[in-house]
Write a protein that holds these residues in place. Sequence first.
Motif, PDB file in Angstrom:
ATOM      1  N   LYS A  77       0.840  -1.203   0.000  1.00  0.00           N
ATOM      2  CA  LYS A  77       0.000   0.000   0.000  1.00  0.00           C
ATOM      3  C   LYS A  77       0.876   1.254   0.000  1.00  0.00           C
ATOM      4  O   LYS A  77       0.639   2.194  -0.762  1.00  0.00           O
ATOM      5  CB  LYS A  77      -0.911  -0.032   1.234  1.00  0.00           C
ATOM      6  N   ASN A  78       1.912   1.244   0.831  1.00  0.00           N
ATOM      7  CA  ASN A  78       2.826   2.384   0.893  1.00  0.00           C
ATOM      8  C   ASN A  78       3.543   2.597  -0.419  1.00  0.00           C
ATOM      9  O   ASN A  78       3.718   3.723  -0.873  1.00  0.00           O
ATOM     10  CB  ASN A  78       3.859   2.192   2.003  1.00  0.00           C
ATOM     11  N   ALA A  79       3.968   1.483  -1.042  1.00  0.00           N
ATOM     12  CA  ALA A  79       4.679   1.580  -2.316  1.00  0.00           C
ATOM     13  C   ALA A  79       3.755   2.180  -3.370  1.00  0.00           C
ATOM     14  O   ALA A  79       4.161   3.050  -4.151  1.00  0.00           O
ATOM     15  CB  ALA A  79       5.170   0.210  -2.745  1.00  0.00           C
ATOM     16  N   ASN A  80       2.494   1.755  -3.388  1.00  0.00           N
ATOM     17  CA  ASN A  80       1.531   2.288  -4.360  1.00  0.00           C
ATOM     18  C   ASN A  80       1.292   3.772  -4.144  1.00  0.00           C
ATOM     19  O   ASN A  80       1.161   4.536  -5.089  1.00  0.00           O
ATOM     20  CB  ASN A  80       0.207   1.532  -4.259  1.00  0.00           C
ATOM     21  N   LYS A  81       1.247   4.166  -2.858  1.00  0.00           N
ATOM     22  CA  LYS A  81       1.057   5.587  -2.534  1.00  0.00           C
ATOM     23  C   LYS A  81       2.183   6.426  -3.109  1.00  0.00           C
ATOM     24  O   LYS A  81       1.962   7.497  -3.642  1.00  0.00           O
ATOM     25  CB  LYS A  81       1.040   5.747  -1.005  1.00  0.00           C
ATOM     26  N   LYS A  82       3.409   5.924  -2.966  1.00  0.00           N
ATOM     27  CA  LYS A  82       4.583   6.654  -3.453  1.00  0.00           C
ATOM     28  C   LYS A  82       4.507   6.814  -4.965  1.00  0.00           C
ATOM     29  O   LYS A  82       4.794   7.868  -5.495  1.00  0.00           O
ATOM     30  CB  LYS A  82       5.878   5.917  -3.065  1.00  0.00           C
ATOM     31  N   VAL A  83       4.115   5.714  -5.636  1.00  0.00           N
ATOM     32  CA  VAL A  83       4.003   5.759  -7.095  1.00  0.00           C
ATOM     33  C   VAL A  83       2.939   6.776  -7.491  1.00  0.00           C
ATOM     34  O   VAL A  83       3.137   7.607  -8.386  1.00  0.00           O
ATOM     35  CB  VAL A  83       3.653   4.360  -7.649  1.00  0.00           C
ATOM     36  N   ALA A  84       1.816   6.763  -6.795  1.00  0.00           N
ATOM     37  CA  ALA A  84       0.716   7.677  -7.097  1.00  0.00           C
ATOM     38  C   ALA A  84       1.163   9.126  -6.927  1.00  0.00           C
ATOM     39  O   ALA A  84       0.822  10.000  -7.731  1.00  0.00           O
ATOM     40  CB  ALA A  84      -0.466   7.370  -6.184  1.00  0.00           C
TER      41      ALA A  84
END
Lengths: 326, 97
Positions: free
Chosen positions: A316-323
Amino acid sequence: MSEKEVKNTWAERSRSLEEIFEARIARDEKIEPKDWMPEKYRQTHIRQISQHAHSEVVGMLPEGNWITRAPSLRRKAALLAKIQDEAGHGLYLYSACETLGISRDELYEQLHSGKAKYSSIFNYPTITWADMGAIGWLVDGAAIINQVPLCNTSFGPYARAMVRVCKEESFHQRQGYEIMLTLCRGSEEQKAMAQDALNRWWWPSLMMLGPTDAESVHTEQSMKWKLKRKSNDELRQQFIDQTVPQADILGITMPDPDLKWNEKTGHYDFGEIDWEEFWQVVKGHGPCNKERMTARINAWNNGEWVRDAAMAHAEKNANKKVAKAS
Amino acid sequence: MSVKKKNWPLWEIFVRSKNGLEHRHFGSLHAADAEMAMENARDVYTRRNEGVSIWVVESKNITASNPAENGEMFEPAQDKVYRHPTFYHLPDEVKHM
């Protein structure tokens, strides 16, 4: 190139990989994970290092029994620190083992299915507080005797893990002996409790150093690869010779009527070990084998949601960073 | 004039000086990819046979602790004297321990 050098090069080429490998070991060179090694060397190391790692982890269970019932805050802190070290040592060893190309999940699976072994001594129950003293003094004492030569073993990652383990473990035996000493200087009942613990842990501690040299199937090859530097019987004798005087200082006696100093050999003679008991425990019929395995399997299964949650959180954190970046 | 290309990333170089010893951090260098980092590491850090094995890791893949937070980070180990062998009192005549 001189004539001699040319000859040497040709000699090198004509030797097989295995001969070159054996020669390196004979010269006391270390083997590192990406070096060529015979498949049997790899398998033997996976077996021994993982068995060692499993022993650290299962070894936490008998002591865990006494954390909440330690007689003082001082003892409780020490016991917790010791168990925490054992978790760490399991981790160092699993990591060293993984450099040989086996995954952590496979290693756990081997433990849980019973394919992999761990030290037979952890299948005995810890029924009194004095057992915490006897384990530190005897079980860690025997483990240290086994482990010190391994700091010099031929496989680099194992040797380096053992250096760290031995350094950290130096307090484990002392805290155990201190517990024994306190009990032996206490009331009659306390001293009797210490003697009872010695009675129950002495023989299993001797067995812990492994079957006799005549019975040990792996010794010869392991000696050649310097995975073992001293035979089981040599290690056992060394353990007995240095432990008996320590019992004398405590004022308690080993449960062995045949134990006596031999002037001629400069060692203690000792009575016969009940190997039938040893093999029974190894085969899974010791007093606590089932309990120990159930505890490990439950810990693994009940911890699944925690492992999954941590991964989900990380994703979830990784996706947030990408977003954010896009 | 062409558009300026991206800068070469930074790589951290670890060298094992001989078998039996761990890889140690030797320094860093810039390179376009891992392969180039490896070749350059060889030429920069092992010109005099300093090593038998090299690891290259792109610096951005290293998560480092913050020295400014060393207080909170390492304080918990400071008051645990019972993790050291000298905390336990044994008579002098006890040998091999």
